[in-house]
Each structure stands twice: as structure tokens, then as C-alpha cells.
Design a protein around this motif. Structure first.
Motif, PDB file in Angstrom:
ATOM      1  N   GLY A  45       0.712  -0.950  -0.224  1.00  0.00           N
ATOM      2  CA  GLY A  45      -0.045   0.001  -0.035  1.00  0.00           C
ATOM      3  C   GLY A  45       1.141   1.421  -0.083  1.00  0.00           C
ATOM      4  N   CYS A  46       2.296   0.966  -0.222  1.00  0.00           N
ATOM      5  CA  CYS A  46       2.724   2.361   0.010  1.00  0.00           C
ATOM      6  C   CYS A  46       3.408   2.651  -1.483  1.00  0.00           C
ATOM      7  N   ALA A  47       3.139   3.682  -1.619  1.00  0.00           N
ATOM      8  CA  ALA A  47       3.701   4.090  -2.856  1.00  0.00           C
ATOM      9  C   ALA A  47       5.573   4.968  -2.820  1.00  0.00           C
ATOM     10  N   VAL A  48       5.482   5.916  -1.722  1.00  0.00           N
ATOM     11  CA  VAL A  48       7.124   6.270  -1.162  1.00  0.00           C
ATOM     12  C   VAL A  48       7.182   5.651   0.669  1.00  0.00           C
ATOM     13  N   CYS A  49       8.431   5.246  -0.214  1.00  0.00           N
ATOM     14  CA  CYS A  49       9.307   4.585   0.651  1.00  0.00           C
ATOM     15  C   CYS A  49      10.969   5.486   1.088  1.00  0.00           C
ATOM     16  N   ILE A  50      11.013   5.830   2.301  1.00  0.00           N
ATOM     17  CA  ILE A  50      11.815   6.633   3.049  1.00  0.00           C
ATOM     18  C   ILE A  50      13.064   5.338   3.345  1.00  0.00           C
ATOM     19  N   ASP A  51      14.154   5.384   2.773  1.00  0.00           N
ATOM     20  CA  ASP A  51      15.167   3.796   3.337  1.00  0.00           C
ATOM     21  C   ASP A  51      16.738   5.105   3.791  1.00  0.00           C
ATOM     22  N   ASP A  52      17.300   4.891   5.344  1.00  0.00           N
ATOM     23  CA  ASP A  52      17.967   5.041   5.073  1.00  0.00           C
ATOM     24  C   ASP A  52      19.023   3.746   5.328  1.00  0.00           C
ATOM     25  N   HIS A  53      19.354   2.824   5.294  1.00  0.00           N
ATOM     26  CA  HIS A  53      20.614   2.555   4.920  1.00  0.00           C
ATOM     27  C   HIS A  53      20.144   1.032   4.664  1.00  0.00           C
ATOM     28  N   SER A  54      19.132   0.603   4.611  1.00  0.00           N
ATOM     29  CA  SER A  54      18.631  -1.076   4.775  1.00  0.00           C
ATOM     30  C   SER A  54      18.947  -1.441   2.667  1.00  0.00           C
ATOM     31  N   TYR A  55      18.851  -2.661   2.616  1.00  0.00           N
ATOM     32  CA  TYR A  55      18.967  -3.432   1.427  1.00  0.00           C
ATOM     33  C   TYR A  55      17.537  -3.380   0.506  1.00  0.00           C
ATOM     34  N   ARG A 228      32.464   5.201  -0.150  1.00  0.00           N
ATOM     35  CA  ARG A 228      32.437   3.598  -0.850  1.00  0.00           C
ATOM     36  C   ARG A 228      32.826   2.254  -0.545  1.00  0.00           C
ATOM     37  N   ALA A 229      32.529   1.895  -0.407  1.00  0.00           N
ATOM     38  CA  ALA A 229      33.591  -0.047   0.012  1.00  0.00           C
ATOM     39  C   ALA A 229      33.798  -0.035  -1.579  1.00  0.00           C
ATOM     40  N   ALA A 230      33.401  -0.530  -2.410  1.00  0.00           N
ATOM     41  CA  ALA A 230      33.329  -0.873  -4.173  1.00  0.00           C
ATOM     42  C   ALA A 230      33.755   0.192  -4.385  1.00  0.00           C
ATOM     43  N   LEU A 231      34.536   0.839  -4.279  1.00  0.00           N
ATOM     44  CA  LEU A 231      35.918   2.335  -5.217  1.00  0.00           C
ATOM     45  C   LEU A 231      36.950   0.989  -4.914  1.00  0.00           C
ATOM     46  N   VAL A 232      36.882   0.190  -4.093  1.00  0.00           N
ATOM     47  CA  VAL A 232      38.045  -0.587  -3.811  1.00  0.00           C
ATOM     48  C   VAL A 232      38.528  -2.322  -3.532  1.00  0.00           C
ATOM     49  N   ASP A 233      39.091  -3.129  -4.090  1.00  0.00           N
ATOM     50  CA  ASP A 233      39.008  -4.488  -4.552  1.00  0.00           C
ATOM     51  C   ASP A 233      38.879  -4.461  -2.913  1.00  0.00           C
ATOM     52  N   GLU A 234      37.937  -5.477  -2.218  1.00  0.00           N
ATOM     53  CA  GLU A 234      38.425  -5.622  -1.518  1.00  0.00           C
ATOM     54  C   GLU A 234      39.550  -6.911  -0.783  1.00  0.00           C
ATOM     55  N   ALA A 235      39.399  -7.826  -1.858  1.00  0.00           N
ATOM     56  CA  ALA A 235      40.796  -8.915  -1.677  1.00  0.00           C
ATOM     57  C   ALA A 235      42.219  -8.120  -2.049  1.00  0.00           C
ATOM     58  N   ALA A 236      42.201  -7.427  -2.698  1.00  0.00           N
ATOM     59  CA  ALA A 236      43.417  -7.149  -3.442  1.00  0.00           C
ATOM     60  C   ALA A 236      43.589  -6.007  -1.417  1.00  0.00           C
ATOM     61  N   LEU A 250      38.901   2.815   8.365  1.00  0.00           N
ATOM     62  CA  LEU A 250      37.604   2.221   6.905  1.00  0.00           C
ATOM     63  C   LEU A 250      36.557   2.412   7.896  1.00  0.00           C
ATOM     64  N   ASP A 251      34.866   3.682   7.116  1.00  0.00           N
ATOM     65  CA  ASP A 251      33.924   3.330   7.490  1.00  0.00           C
ATOM     66  C   ASP A 251      33.020   2.443   6.773  1.00  0.00           C
ATOM     67  N   VAL A 252      33.469   2.060   5.526  1.00  0.00           N
ATOM     68  CA  VAL A 252      32.595   1.517   4.894  1.00  0.00           C
ATOM     69  C   VAL A 252      32.862   0.332   4.470  1.00  0.00           C
ATOM     70  N   PHE A 253      32.098  -0.515   4.010  1.00  0.00           N
ATOM     71  CA  PHE A 253      31.891  -2.214   3.964  1.00  0.00           C
ATOM     72  C   PHE A 253      31.308  -2.543   2.890  1.00  0.00           C
ATOM     73  N   HIS A 254      32.430  -3.570   2.223  1.00  0.00           N
ATOM     74  CA  HIS A 254      31.542  -4.253   0.897  1.00  0.00           C
ATOM     75  C   HIS A 254      29.752  -4.791   1.528  1.00  0.00           C
ATOM     76  N   ALA A 255      30.150  -5.732   2.481  1.00  0.00           N
ATOM     77  CA  ALA A 255      29.057  -6.250   3.669  1.00  0.00           C
ATOM     78  C   ALA A 255      28.606  -5.555   4.841  1.00  0.00           C
ATOM     79  N   GLU A 256      27.460  -4.587   5.149  1.00  0.00           N
ATOM     80  CA  GLU A 256      27.850  -4.184   6.247  1.00  0.00           C
ATOM     81  C   GLU A 256      26.164  -5.171   7.085  1.00  0.00           C
TER      82      GLU A 256
END
Length: 304
Positions: A45-55, A228-236, A250-256
Motif C-alpha cells: 500500500g506504500c507509494a513512497v519509501c524512505i530508506d536510511d541504509h537498508s538493502y 564507498r567500499a566498492a571503490l576498492v577491490d576488497e581482496a586486494a 575504514l567507515d564503509v564495507f562491502h557487506a554491512e
């Protein structure tokens, strides 16, 4: 037009209550935890969703048949949803820029100082009963390389210069109005004692700091990422940090949230914070006010 703020946490709740006025569009608030599988029920029933940082996985949003707009609280929506795929479903994603330039830049400097002086490592040791003074890096006179000269990058450059650092920068397009000497990216990486990433994430910047770029960094250099974490190759990055050649904050990660058993959480030369660079009361107030204004604009628009 029903609007739901799907993930209003305990920090944002009092700020939202203060900012959301009686003349604003009605916005329901959900503070209960949920999983991606709950989204179709939650957003029914929602037309608009405000999303903080949920996937917001595409397959789940496809089942939210009433949803037409997502107002993401920040700039990094692409880290949490496939914007193009959602738009193909008829869902427009709105982002908010420039609300936290000062907050993120100050956090960047805080991470830089903490990493340079091994603040977190000594804090952990003292709490464990170990008294081990560590020698750190003095920042005055060192080279700060700012990657990205948007609002945050410019503020990082200003604050770094205030510490007596020599600032150089790289931007995808020249920014002579920034008042910072610009060099090519390889030169920046090979000469900077501290590299601060302040770029947005898109197809051109995703993974741009890979093994070859990391290998160009000076021995003992610091990599600070509040972007953004994805700027960097995490494995490297993990490989370089494991060898101890460079350090990172680091303040950002590929999976949070970052798992406690993640390699980054186990490395001594890494300072970590919980994606909090933009979280100050001042920044959150402006962010929520602007989100509400976007909802107002959406609500006032003629129905499609």
C-alpha cells in the motif's frame, strides 16, 4: 499517497519527530527490525519509501506493487539497491547530496589521526591489560592525497591543510576552482602519505582502487575510506594490509554490518568505524528535512 520510513533507528527517531511538522505530508515510521523477505508485506500500500541504509533487493521490490518512489537518506543508494533495475520496475530512486560535507570530512580527519597514531590499537591493548606505547606518524608536513574534489573532498583538503599537511588531489574532471594542486592518480598514490577516498560510486569508479593501484602506494601509507567500499577491490586491500605494507581506516564495507570474523576485523593495522561518518545531529536534521521535502514534492505531483 502512503509513505513509510522503513528503518528509522533510535538515533534518527527523535530528530525525525522534531523535524516532521504538522504541515508536512503524513509519513508512517517503522522502527522494528525486518529482513528483505519482509519488504513486500511492510511496503504493501506504500507509494513512497524512505530508506536510511537498508538493502532493497530487486526481486523483493518487484513484489512491492504499489511502490513508486524510494527516498534514500544519502548519496550511496547504489550500494544498497540496483537503481536501474528498480527504475525498470517503475520505481524512481531519489538521493540527497551535500547535507553532510562537514560531518564526513571531520570523520575522515578523525580516522586519519586515529590511524596515524594507532589510537584504536592502544585502546584495545590497555583494556586488555597491556601497556604498550606505539610510535605513530606525525601528520604535519606529510602529503595528503584527496581522491575526489566534491564538497566532502574539498572540506577534507581544507582541514588537512589546517593540520599543516601538503595537499594534492585527483578528480575525474579538472577542478581548478577547488584551489588544490591536481595531479594524476598514479602520482597521487605514489607520493601521498595519506590517501583519502571521497568519490561517488558508479560504473566508472567501482573497483578503481585495485591491486595495481594499491601497489603504487608508499610503504607505510594510510588509506582512508569514508566514501564507498566498492571503490576498492576488497581482496586486494586485505592482501596489502595482511602484508603490513600499508594501513587503513575504514567507515564503509562491502557487506554491512561487518562480521566479527571478517578478515578486516582481525587485522591490527586497520581502524574501523560503523558507517558513521555522516551521523551527526546537525547533518541528520538537514538530511531528514530534505527527505520530507522530497516526499512533499512527490505528493504534490500529478498522478502518473
Amino acid at each position: 499517497m502512503k509513505t513509510l520510513f522503513i528503518d528509522c533507528n533510535h538515533q534518527l527517531a527523535p530528530i525525525f519527530a522534531r523535524v516532521h511538522g504538522p504541515d508536512d505530508p503524513p509519513i508512517a515510521v517503522n522502527a522494528a527490525p525486518f529482513t528483505s523477505a519482509d519488504l513486500p508485506h511492510l511496503l504493501a500500500g506504500c507509494a513512497v519509501c524512505i530508506d536510511d541504509h537498508s538493502y532493497l533487493p530487486t526481486e523483493q521490490i518487484a513484489a512491492c506493487t504499489d511502490l513508486r518512489h524510494v527516498v534514500f537518506l544519502g548519496t550511496g543508494a547504489s550500494s544498497y539497491m540496483d537503481i536501474s533495475a528498480l527504475e525498470a520496475l517503475g520505481v524512481t530512486v531519489h538521493t540527497i547530496r551535500g547535507y553532510a560535507n562537514t560531518a564526513v570530512a571531520e570523520h575522515t580527519i578523525a580516522l586519519m589521526v586515529a590511524c596515524a597514531r594507532d589510537v584504536a590499537r592502544m585502546d584495545r591493548a590497555i583494556r586488555a591489560g597491556i601497556w604498550r606505547p606505539l610510535e605513530g606518524m606525525q601528520l604535519e608536513g606529510k602529503v595528503l592525497g584527496v581522491v575526489g574534489l566534491g564538497g566532502i573532498g574539498r572540506e577534507v583538503a581544507r582541514l588537512g591543510a589546517g593540520l599543516g599537511m601538503r595537499v594534492v588531489a585527483w578528480n575525474r574532471t579538472p577542478r581548478p576552482d577547488a584551489g588544490v594542486p591536481e595531479v594524476d592518480l598514479d602520482t597521487l598514490l605514489s607520493t601521498a602519505d595519506v590517501v583519502s577516498l571521497n568519490l561517488g560510486l558508479n560504473d566508472d569508479t567501482r573497483g578503481m582502487i585495485g591491486a595495481e593501484k594499491l601497489a603504487r602506494m608508499k610503504d607505510g601509507a594510510l588509506l582512508i575510506n569514508t566514501a564507498r567500499a566498492a571503490l576498492v577491490d576488497e581482496a586486494a586491500l586485505i592482501a596489502e594490509l595482511t602484508h603490513g605494507r600499508i594501513r587503513a581506516a575504514l567507515d564503509v564495507f562491502h557487506a554491512e554490518p561487518l562480521r566479527a570474523d571478517h578478515p578486516l576485523a582481525r587485522l591490527e593495522g586497520v581502524t574501523l568505524t560503523a558507517h558513521a561518518a555522516f551521523r551527526t545531529p546537525e547533518a541528520s536534521e538537514e538530511l531528514l528535512r530534505r527527505a520530507i521535502d522530497i516526499v512533499r514534492t512527490i505528493s504534490a505531483a500529478p498522478a502518473r
